[in-house]
Design an enzyme around this catalytic site. Structure first.
Site, PDB file in Angstrom:
ATOM      1  N   ARG A  62       0.828  -1.206   0.000  1.00  0.00           N
ATOM      2  CA  ARG A  62       0.000   0.000   0.000  1.00  0.00           C
ATOM      3  C   ARG A  62       0.862   1.256   0.000  1.00  0.00           C
ATOM      4  O   ARG A  62       0.506   2.262  -0.633  1.00  0.00           O
ATOM      5  CB  ARG A  62      -0.912  -0.029   1.231  1.00  0.00           C
ATOM      6  N   HIS A  66       0.312   4.242  -2.675  1.00  0.00           N
ATOM      7  CA  HIS A  66       0.002   5.602  -2.262  1.00  0.00           C
ATOM      8  C   HIS A  66       1.115   6.574  -2.636  1.00  0.00           C
ATOM      9  O   HIS A  66       0.862   7.777  -2.794  1.00  0.00           O
ATOM     10  CB  HIS A  66      -0.266   5.649  -0.756  1.00  0.00           C
ATOM     11  N   ASN A  94      -3.946   8.471   4.525  1.00  0.00           N
ATOM     12  CA  ASN A  94      -2.762   7.942   5.195  1.00  0.00           C
ATOM     13  C   ASN A  94      -2.768   8.117   6.706  1.00  0.00           C
ATOM     14  O   ASN A  94      -2.144   7.332   7.428  1.00  0.00           O
ATOM     15  CB  ASN A  94      -1.500   8.628   4.644  1.00  0.00           C
ATOM     16  N   HIS A 194      -6.148  -5.858  -2.858  1.00  0.00           N
ATOM     17  CA  HIS A 194      -6.946  -6.013  -1.641  1.00  0.00           C
ATOM     18  C   HIS A 194      -7.209  -7.477  -1.312  1.00  0.00           C
ATOM     19  O   HIS A 194      -7.956  -7.766  -0.370  1.00  0.00           O
ATOM     20  CB  HIS A 194      -8.269  -5.252  -1.773  1.00  0.00           C
TER      21      HIS A 194
END
Length: 318
Positions: A62, A66, A94, A194
């Protein structure tokens, strides 16, 4: 015992090699001559971290995602706040959510030590750590193209606006990914990340209490851990096997058991339905497309050559 003059010669030789390499484009063999032990060191630290806590693999994946969605894959999301930097760590996607920074710090320290000086960028560390995390949890491998440089800035506003929100519907998701040069196939494949990890209650509360395209029993079970008020930080798995790379994420969508609104949006009568169905039945197809889309995402707006810098500390600008 190594003499000071020998050490200095070794140090400047590495710098000379690094300067030569930094003029090149991204390449899987970028560190082959500058520091051949860089990638094995990253892999060793990642495997140890994931073995200690399986959830960490999803967290490191992740972080890379991001990073790339905010001004490109430049490790801007690792920078702490200063008088001139409004850290992306404080952005809504975040804040009290992104994690794994201490693992990146450990990787950076050990890589710089074995290489003799800072020649491996924090942006490259994020990209390799993401790949090694997926592999450690049973997923596919891919050649990570290397040679990224680190940013000297961060952008909290972009992080709030450009990181896909868990409340997005399909048109919004498609547009969001299109803005990064990614298509609908990339959207579905990368959302399949995911298959690993967890989400906090605050990101799916409205879905499980208010939406109708959700399995009733699934929603009721989740409501026990995520009430209408309170429990913002309570975790629920994104799919039934959150520490194994598999097709469970897509199978869940077929049963209206997507945890996030943005997950279930992929199977909502739109253009991505068929690919979701394909991936739910074909792990090989999903794995191959995921690897390809990760490579594509990892090339978003990278800094190369004399752009940016190679940070000595991933949390601050040199």
């Amino acid at each position: 015992m190594v003499s000071p003059s020998t050490f200095q010669l070794h140090f400047f030789l590495i710098l000379a090699l690094a300067t030569t390499v930094f003029s090149a484009t991204l390449s899987p063999s970028y560190y082959e001559h500058v520091c051949p032990q860089a990638l094995p060191t990253i892999k060793r630290v990642v495997e140890a971290a994931v073995n200690k806590e399986r959830r960490m693999g999803a967290s490191l994946l992740r972080l890379h995602f991001h990073d790339c969605f905010v001004q490109g894959c430049d490790a801007s999301n690792l920078l702490d706040s200063t008088s001139t930097i409004d850290s992306e760590k404080n952005a809504n996607p975040n804040n009290n959510s992104a994690r794994g920074f201490e693992v990146i710090d450990q990787i950076k320290n050990e890589v710089d030590k074995i290489c003799g000086c800072p020649v491996v960028s924090c942006a490259d560390i994020l990209a390799v750590a993401a790949r090694d995390s997926v592999v450690a949890l049973g997923g596919p491998t891919w050649n990570v193209h290397l040679g990224r440089r680190d940013s000297t800035t961060a952008n909290r506003t972009l992080a709030d606006n450009d990181i896909p929100a868990p409340t997005m519907d399909l048109p919004a998701l498609i547009n969001n990914f299109k803005n990064q040069g990614l298509d609908e196939s990339d959207l579905v494949a990368l959302s399949g990340g995911h298959t690993l990890g967890f989400a906090k209650c605050r990101f799916f509360r409205d879905r499980i209490h208010d939406e109708t395209n959700i399995d009733d029993d699934f929603a009721e079970d989740l409501q026990e851990n995520c009430p209408r008020t309170g429990g913002d930080g309570n975790l629920s798995p994104l799919d039934p096997t959150p520490a194994r790379f598999d097709t469970g994420y897509f199978s869940n969508l077929l049963e209206e058991k997507g945890l996030l609104k943005s997950d279930q949006a992929l199977l909502s009568g739109g253009s991505t339905d068929e690919l979701v169905k394909t991936y739910s039945q074909n792990l090989d197809a999903f794995s191959a497309d995921f690897a390809n889309s990760m490579t594509k995402m990892g090339n978003i707006k990278v800094l190369t050559g004399n752009q940016g810098q190679i940070r000595s500390n991933c949390r601050r600008v040199n």
